[in-house]
Design a protein around this motif. Sequence first.
Motif, PDB file in Angstrom:
ATOM      1  N   ARG A 140       0.821  -1.218   0.000  1.00  0.00           N
ATOM      2  CA  ARG A 140       0.000   0.000   0.000  1.00  0.00           C
ATOM      3  C   ARG A 140       0.854   1.267   0.000  1.00  0.00           C
ATOM      4  O   ARG A 140       0.396   2.334   0.409  1.00  0.00           O
ATOM      5  CB  ARG A 140      -0.983   0.025   1.171  1.00  0.00           C
ATOM      6  CG  ARG A 140      -2.050  -1.054   1.124  1.00  0.00           C
ATOM      7  CD  ARG A 140      -2.887  -0.896  -0.127  1.00  0.00           C
ATOM      8  NE  ARG A 140      -4.206  -1.473  -0.018  1.00  0.00           N
ATOM      9  CZ  ARG A 140      -4.686  -2.392  -0.834  1.00  0.00           C
ATOM     10  NH1 ARG A 140      -3.944  -2.862  -1.817  1.00  0.00           N
ATOM     11  NH2 ARG A 140      -5.904  -2.843  -0.701  1.00  0.00           N
ATOM     12  N   ARG A 141       2.067   1.163  -0.488  1.00  0.00           N
ATOM     13  CA  ARG A 141       2.956   2.317  -0.627  1.00  0.00           C
ATOM     14  C   ARG A 141       2.868   2.848  -2.054  1.00  0.00           C
ATOM     15  O   ARG A 141       2.780   2.070  -3.007  1.00  0.00           O
ATOM     16  CB  ARG A 141       4.410   1.936  -0.308  1.00  0.00           C
ATOM     17  CG  ARG A 141       4.630   1.397   1.110  1.00  0.00           C
ATOM     18  CD  ARG A 141       4.320   2.383   2.209  1.00  0.00           C
ATOM     19  NE  ARG A 141       5.003   3.635   1.999  1.00  0.00           N
ATOM     20  CZ  ARG A 141       4.589   4.810   2.454  1.00  0.00           C
ATOM     21  NH1 ARG A 141       3.488   4.891   3.165  1.00  0.00           N
ATOM     22  NH2 ARG A 141       5.275   5.903   2.212  1.00  0.00           N
ATOM     23  N   PRO A 142       2.908   4.164  -2.238  1.00  0.00           N
ATOM     24  CA  PRO A 142       2.829   4.738  -3.583  1.00  0.00           C
ATOM     25  C   PRO A 142       3.941   4.216  -4.498  1.00  0.00           C
ATOM     26  O   PRO A 142       5.064   3.969  -4.050  1.00  0.00           O
ATOM     27  CB  PRO A 142       2.990   6.234  -3.339  1.00  0.00           C
ATOM     28  CG  PRO A 142       2.525   6.439  -1.937  1.00  0.00           C
ATOM     29  CD  PRO A 142       2.968   5.191  -1.192  1.00  0.00           C
ATOM     30  N   VAL A 143       3.586   4.054  -5.767  1.00  0.00           N
ATOM     31  CA  VAL A 143       4.535   3.637  -6.797  1.00  0.00           C
ATOM     32  C   VAL A 143       4.396   4.592  -7.978  1.00  0.00           C
ATOM     33  O   VAL A 143       3.357   5.223  -8.162  1.00  0.00           O
ATOM     34  CB  VAL A 143       4.271   2.184  -7.264  1.00  0.00           C
ATOM     35  CG1 VAL A 143       4.458   1.198  -6.111  1.00  0.00           C
ATOM     36  CG2 VAL A 143       2.894   2.036  -7.876  1.00  0.00           C
ATOM     37  N   PRO A 144       5.442   4.705  -8.792  1.00  0.00           N
ATOM     38  CA  PRO A 144       5.325   5.525 -10.005  1.00  0.00           C
ATOM     39  C   PRO A 144       4.237   4.953 -10.926  1.00  0.00           C
ATOM     40  O   PRO A 144       4.053   3.736 -11.017  1.00  0.00           O
ATOM     41  CB  PRO A 144       6.705   5.414 -10.651  1.00  0.00           C
ATOM     42  CG  PRO A 144       7.630   5.030  -9.538  1.00  0.00           C
ATOM     43  CD  PRO A 144       6.802   4.181  -8.611  1.00  0.00           C
ATOM     44  N   ILE A 145       3.541   5.833 -11.597  1.00  0.00           N
ATOM     45  CA  ILE A 145       2.510   5.419 -12.544  1.00  0.00           C
ATOM     46  C   ILE A 145       3.176   4.642 -13.672  1.00  0.00           C
ATOM     47  O   ILE A 145       4.153   5.110 -14.261  1.00  0.00           O
ATOM     48  CB  ILE A 145       1.762   6.646 -13.100  1.00  0.00           C
ATOM     49  CG1 ILE A 145       0.999   7.341 -11.971  1.00  0.00           C
ATOM     50  CG2 ILE A 145       0.830   6.260 -14.237  1.00  0.00           C
ATOM     51  CD1 ILE A 145       0.441   8.687 -12.353  1.00  0.00           C
ATOM     52  N   PRO A 146       2.677   3.438 -14.001  1.00  0.00           N
ATOM     53  CA  PRO A 146       3.255   2.661 -15.103  1.00  0.00           C
ATOM     54  C   PRO A 146       3.134   3.419 -16.435  1.00  0.00           C
ATOM     55  O   PRO A 146       2.215   4.212 -16.628  1.00  0.00           O
ATOM     56  CB  PRO A 146       2.408   1.388 -15.142  1.00  0.00           C
ATOM     57  CG  PRO A 146       1.649   1.351 -13.869  1.00  0.00           C
ATOM     58  CD  PRO A 146       1.562   2.754 -13.356  1.00  0.00           C
ATOM     59  N   ASP A 147       4.067   3.149 -17.349  1.00  0.00           N
ATOM     60  CA  ASP A 147       4.104   3.858 -18.624  1.00  0.00           C
ATOM     61  C   ASP A 147       2.795   3.749 -19.404  1.00  0.00           C
ATOM     62  O   ASP A 147       2.339   4.743 -19.983  1.00  0.00           O
ATOM     63  CB  ASP A 147       5.262   3.350 -19.491  1.00  0.00           C
ATOM     64  CG  ASP A 147       6.623   3.762 -18.938  1.00  0.00           C
ATOM     65  OD1 ASP A 147       6.685   4.723 -18.128  1.00  0.00           O
ATOM     66  OD2 ASP A 147       7.630   3.133 -19.316  1.00  0.00           O
ATOM     67  N   ASN A 148       2.180   2.557 -19.440  1.00  0.00           N
ATOM     68  CA  ASN A 148       0.936   2.402 -20.202  1.00  0.00           C
ATOM     69  C   ASN A 148      -0.179   3.275 -19.635  1.00  0.00           C
ATOM     70  O   ASN A 148      -0.949   3.876 -20.384  1.00  0.00           O
ATOM     71  CB  ASN A 148       0.496   0.931 -20.263  1.00  0.00           C
ATOM     72  CG  ASN A 148       0.285   0.313 -18.899  1.00  0.00           C
ATOM     73  OD1 ASN A 148       1.125   0.446 -18.002  1.00  0.00           O
ATOM     74  ND2 ASN A 148      -0.818  -0.383 -18.723  1.00  0.00           N
ATOM     75  N   LEU A 149      -0.248   3.376 -18.316  1.00  0.00           N
ATOM     76  CA  LEU A 149      -1.265   4.213 -17.681  1.00  0.00           C
ATOM     77  C   LEU A 149      -0.948   5.691 -17.902  1.00  0.00           C
ATOM     78  O   LEU A 149      -1.834   6.486 -18.213  1.00  0.00           O
ATOM     79  CB  LEU A 149      -1.368   3.891 -16.190  1.00  0.00           C
ATOM     80  CG  LEU A 149      -2.327   4.741 -15.369  1.00  0.00           C
ATOM     81  CD1 LEU A 149      -3.731   4.768 -15.981  1.00  0.00           C
ATOM     82  CD2 LEU A 149      -2.359   4.251 -13.932  1.00  0.00           C
ATOM     83  N   ARG A 150       0.304   6.068 -17.765  1.00  0.00           N
ATOM     84  CA  ARG A 150       0.700   7.463 -17.976  1.00  0.00           C
ATOM     85  C   ARG A 150       0.360   7.907 -19.407  1.00  0.00           C
ATOM     86  O   ARG A 150      -0.177   8.994 -19.621  1.00  0.00           O
ATOM     87  CB  ARG A 150       2.189   7.648 -17.684  1.00  0.00           C
ATOM     88  CG  ARG A 150       2.667   9.100 -17.872  1.00  0.00           C
ATOM     89  CD  ARG A 150       4.099   9.270 -17.415  1.00  0.00           C
ATOM     90  NE  ARG A 150       4.235   9.016 -16.002  1.00  0.00           N
ATOM     91  CZ  ARG A 150       3.916   9.868 -15.035  1.00  0.00           C
ATOM     92  NH1 ARG A 150       3.424  11.044 -15.336  1.00  0.00           N
ATOM     93  NH2 ARG A 150       4.090   9.547 -13.764  1.00  0.00           N
ATOM     94  N   THR A 151       0.661   7.063 -20.378  1.00  0.00           N
ATOM     95  CA  THR A 151       0.381   7.402 -21.778  1.00  0.00           C
ATOM     96  C   THR A 151      -1.114   7.571 -22.004  1.00  0.00           C
ATOM     97  O   THR A 151      -1.555   8.543 -22.632  1.00  0.00           O
ATOM     98  CB  THR A 151       0.940   6.299 -22.712  1.00  0.00           C
ATOM     99  OG1 THR A 151       2.362   6.253 -22.532  1.00  0.00           O
ATOM    100  CG2 THR A 151       0.608   6.581 -24.159  1.00  0.00           C
ATOM    101  N   ALA A 152      -1.919   6.645 -21.481  1.00  0.00           N
ATOM    102  CA  ALA A 152      -3.365   6.714 -21.654  1.00  0.00           C
ATOM    103  C   ALA A 152      -3.947   7.946 -20.959  1.00  0.00           C
ATOM    104  O   ALA A 152      -4.818   8.635 -21.505  1.00  0.00           O
ATOM    105  CB  ALA A 152      -4.027   5.445 -21.143  1.00  0.00           C
ATOM    106  N   ALA A 153      -3.481   8.235 -19.753  1.00  0.00           N
ATOM    107  CA  ALA A 153      -3.986   9.381 -18.994  1.00  0.00           C
ATOM    108  C   ALA A 153      -3.593  10.696 -19.657  1.00  0.00           C
ATOM    109  O   ALA A 153      -4.398  11.633 -19.729  1.00  0.00           O
ATOM    110  CB  ALA A 153      -3.481   9.320 -17.551  1.00  0.00           C
ATOM    111  N   THR A 154      -2.377  10.765 -20.150  1.00  0.00           N
ATOM    112  CA  THR A 154      -1.898  11.975 -20.803  1.00  0.00           C
ATOM    113  C   THR A 154      -2.751  12.297 -22.038  1.00  0.00           C
ATOM    114  O   THR A 154      -3.001  13.456 -22.353  1.00  0.00           O
ATOM    115  CB  THR A 154      -0.411  11.843 -21.171  1.00  0.00           C
ATOM    116  OG1 THR A 154       0.318  11.633 -19.946  1.00  0.00           O
ATOM    117  CG2 THR A 154       0.120  13.083 -21.847  1.00  0.00           C
ATOM    118  N   ALA A 155      -3.216  11.255 -22.729  1.00  0.00           N
ATOM    119  CA  ALA A 155      -4.072  11.463 -23.904  1.00  0.00           C
ATOM    120  C   ALA A 155      -5.416  12.093 -23.534  1.00  0.00           C
ATOM    121  O   ALA A 155      -6.082  12.682 -24.383  1.00  0.00           O
ATOM    122  CB  ALA A 155      -4.297  10.127 -24.616  1.00  0.00           C
ATOM    123  N   LEU A 156      -5.806  11.986 -22.271  1.00  0.00           N
ATOM    124  CA  LEU A 156      -7.078  12.559 -21.819  1.00  0.00           C
ATOM    125  C   LEU A 156      -6.914  13.891 -21.082  1.00  0.00           C
ATOM    126  O   LEU A 156      -7.896  14.433 -20.558  1.00  0.00           O
ATOM    127  CB  LEU A 156      -7.808  11.585 -20.890  1.00  0.00           C
ATOM    128  CG  LEU A 156      -8.313  10.292 -21.495  1.00  0.00           C
ATOM    129  CD1 LEU A 156      -9.064   9.475 -20.451  1.00  0.00           C
ATOM    130  CD2 LEU A 156      -9.210  10.554 -22.687  1.00  0.00           C
TER     131      LEU A 156
END
Length: 145
Positions: free
Chosen positions: A125-141
Amino acid sequence: MTKTRATRSDFVQYRHLTTRWQDNDVYGHMNNVVYYELVDSVVNSWLRNEAGMPVPDGDIVGLVVQSGCTYHASLGWPEPIEAGMAVARVGNSSITYLIGLFSVGEDDAAAEASFTHVYVNKDTRRPVPIPDNLRTAATALLREE
């Protein structure tokens, strides 16, 4: 300062949602908790189907750390709903999603919600960097300001 009501142009992507008989309360409109259920479903469906996150079985999970909703007009069964989605912010381990809920054919949002996930390791339950696939998808929105 008065915030203007969101319109369809404030969102990047749309989903069609179905209301249910049980969504209405005794006053004949959709209960507030149902708005949050719809927002949660829109975000998690997007994560699974478009961002490539294996919800609910992945090693990284999104924990809600902030949410809010502003209600402008009633929604409820038997009318369908259109949900607009955008991203307000992509951080190192968090994403803030924006969801607009619309009556079909209406340009003004009936409700506007914000929803922030912090992505964490499912075990620690410790924060982790956003995975590349999620970052790419989120950035598109990302919504242009």
